[in-house]
Design an enzyme around this catalytic site. Structure first.
Site, PDB file in Angstrom:
ATOM      1  N   ASP A  52      47.696 -47.967 -30.142  1.00 61.14           N
ATOM      2  CA  ASP A  52      47.750 -49.292 -30.783  1.00 61.14           C
ATOM      3  C   ASP A  52      46.083 -49.760 -30.865  1.00 61.14           C
ATOM      4  OD1 ASP A  52      47.556 -50.081 -28.162  1.00 61.14           O
ATOM      5  OD2 ASP A  52      49.056 -51.371 -28.199  1.00 61.14           O
ATOM      6  N   SER A  53      45.201 -49.142 -30.536  1.00 56.81           N
ATOM      7  CA  SER A  53      43.878 -49.270 -30.734  1.00 56.81           C
ATOM      8  C   SER A  53      43.301 -49.216 -32.204  1.00 56.81           C
ATOM      9  CB  SER A  53      42.889 -48.442 -29.801  1.00 56.81           C
ATOM     10  OG  SER A  53      43.179 -47.083 -29.977  1.00 56.81           O
ATOM     11  N   ASP A  91      51.890 -45.036 -29.256  1.00 53.88           N
ATOM     12  CA  ASP A  91      51.974 -46.563 -28.595  1.00 53.88           C
ATOM     13  C   ASP A  91      53.016 -47.214 -29.165  1.00 53.88           C
ATOM     14  OD1 ASP A  91      50.491 -46.889 -26.357  1.00 53.88           O
ATOM     15  OD2 ASP A  91      48.505 -47.046 -27.630  1.00 53.88           O
ATOM     16  N   LYS A 121      54.495 -44.118 -25.731  1.00 46.88           N
ATOM     17  CA  LYS A 121      53.695 -44.704 -24.580  1.00 46.88           C
ATOM     18  C   LYS A 121      53.975 -46.198 -24.656  1.00 46.88           C
ATOM     19  CE  LYS A 121      49.091 -45.204 -24.453  1.00 46.88           C
ATOM     20  NZ  LYS A 121      48.908 -46.455 -24.208  1.00 46.88           N
ATOM     21  N   GLU A 123      53.025 -49.975 -22.098  1.00 45.29           N
ATOM     22  CA  GLU A 123      52.507 -50.504 -20.982  1.00 45.29           C
ATOM     23  C   GLU A 123      53.218 -51.390 -19.979  1.00 45.29           C
ATOM     24  OE1 GLU A 123      49.490 -52.716 -22.887  1.00 45.29           O
ATOM     25  OE2 GLU A 123      48.639 -51.282 -24.297  1.00 45.29           O
ATOM     26  N   GLU A 190      43.983 -47.231 -16.829  1.00 54.39           N
ATOM     27  CA  GLU A 190      42.954 -47.606 -17.682  1.00 54.39           C
ATOM     28  C   GLU A 190      42.330 -48.684 -16.613  1.00 54.39           C
ATOM     29  OE1 GLU A 190      43.624 -49.051 -21.535  1.00 54.39           O
ATOM     30  OE2 GLU A 190      42.002 -49.905 -21.571  1.00 54.39           O
TER      31      GLU A 190
HETATM   32  O1  KIV Z   1      45.700 -47.477 -27.803  1.00 48.12           O
HETATM   33  C1  KIV Z   1      44.890 -46.777 -26.975  1.00 48.12           C
HETATM   34  O2  KIV Z   1      44.050 -46.323 -27.594  1.00 48.12           O
HETATM   35  C2  KIV Z   1      45.102 -46.492 -25.692  1.00 48.12           C
HETATM   36  C3  KIV Z   1      44.056 -45.940 -24.856  1.00 48.12           C
HETATM   37  C4  KIV Z   1      43.129 -47.050 -24.643  1.00 48.12           C
HETATM   38  C5  KIV Z   1      44.680 -45.160 -23.816  1.00 48.12           C
HETATM   39  O3  KIV Z   1      46.032 -47.135 -25.091  1.00 48.12           O
END
Ligand code: KIV
Length: 272
Positions: A52-53, A91, A121, A123, A190
């Site tokens: 989600d980055s 994500d 994934k 969080e 992280e």
């Molecule tokens: O969204 C992302 O890029 C991440 C990484 C920093 C692990 O969750």
């Protein structure tokens, strides 16, 4: 165009566990589109994270909070098409699983069905226990994410190193065991102290992938734009630049502009 299809064995969640057992480090990078996924997969990356980055590096937002489930599915569809070997993890974005376990299951099923990705994934630890349990029961592999969890940035108030105090470190260690017990196949850690990363990695059978979690975990992940030097003014201690694509792209585009202005492009060979 040549293809790797059939040449390399695909990476599976089981394979990642074997890699940890054999002491083979796992490589992971983010990807958000078909073309880059093709390059990264052919370079031999083990895991591609549709992070989600994308909210930061693709859409220009300050945080990961604005990105939607639809956006994530769209990015994941391109990445999946570009991959022959890597495991593709997506994500689950902010606001699409924190409500309750039914919402989490619905979101993860959409990601898996509509993108063709291999895993998701999420969080958090004990706070999202029911959601993780329900998604795994549905047959969807889940990667956990502990330590600095960017979707909670307004709760933390800062992107500084997490779990430096004993209480938070103990919670992180017990959350990691919980995630393993619930059936997560791997966990991202992280921005935490390296010795805590070492301690947690030694206490689990599933692989821990670090980003700013030191060298003792089972693998490393970076945001692709950071590693390739596309992002500017982002230089956390854990980041190593492997290229200066920003400089290379700028130079190439400057040359292109200059060739147009001078009449040097296109030449006779480049014309019909
Ligand atoms: O969204 C992302 O890029 C991440 C990484 C920093 C692990 O969750």
């Amino acid at each position: 165009m040549s293809t790797n299809k059939g040449v390399f064995k695909k990476i599976t969640t089981q394979k990642l566990r074997e890699m940890k057992a054999n002491g083979e480090k796992i490589s992971m990078l983010t990807a958000y589109d078909y073309s880059m996924a093709t390059i990264l997969d052919r370079a031999g990356i083990d895991v591609l994270l549709v992070g989600d980055s994308a909210s930061n590096v693709m859409a220009g937002n300050d945080t990961t909070l604005p990105i939607t489930l639809e956006h994530m599915i769209w990015h994941a569809q391109g990445v999946v098409k570009g991959v022959d070997r890597a495991l593709v993890v997506v994500d689950v974005p902010f606001g699409s699983y924190q409500g309750n376990s039914s919402e989490a299951l619905r979101s993860c099923i959409r990601i898996m069905k509509e993108s063709g990705a291999h895993a998701v994934k999420m969080e958090g630890g004990i706070e999202i226990r029911e959601s993780i349990e329900r998604v795994i029961k549905a047959g969807i592999p889940v990667m956990g994410h502990l330590g600095l969890t960017p979707q909670s940035i307004y709760k933390f108030g800062t992107y500084t190193v997490r779990a430096q105090e004993e209480e938070e470190a103990e919670k992180l260690a017990s959350d990691a065991i919980l995630l393993q017990d619930l059936g997560c196949f791997s966990i991202v850690l992280e921005k935490i102290p390296a010795l805590l990363g070492k301690q947690v990695a030694a206490s689990l059978n599933i692989p821990l992938i670090g980003i700013g979690a030191g060298p003792y975990v089972d693998g490393q992940v970076l945001v692709m734009h950071d590693l390739l030097g596309i992002t500017q003014n982002f230089k956390p201690r854990f980041l190593r630049h492997y290229a200066d694509l920003n400089g290379i792209i700028t130079g190439a585009v400057e040359n292109y502009i200059s060739d147009i202005k001078s009449g040097n492009f296109p030449n006779a060979d480049e014309s019909y």
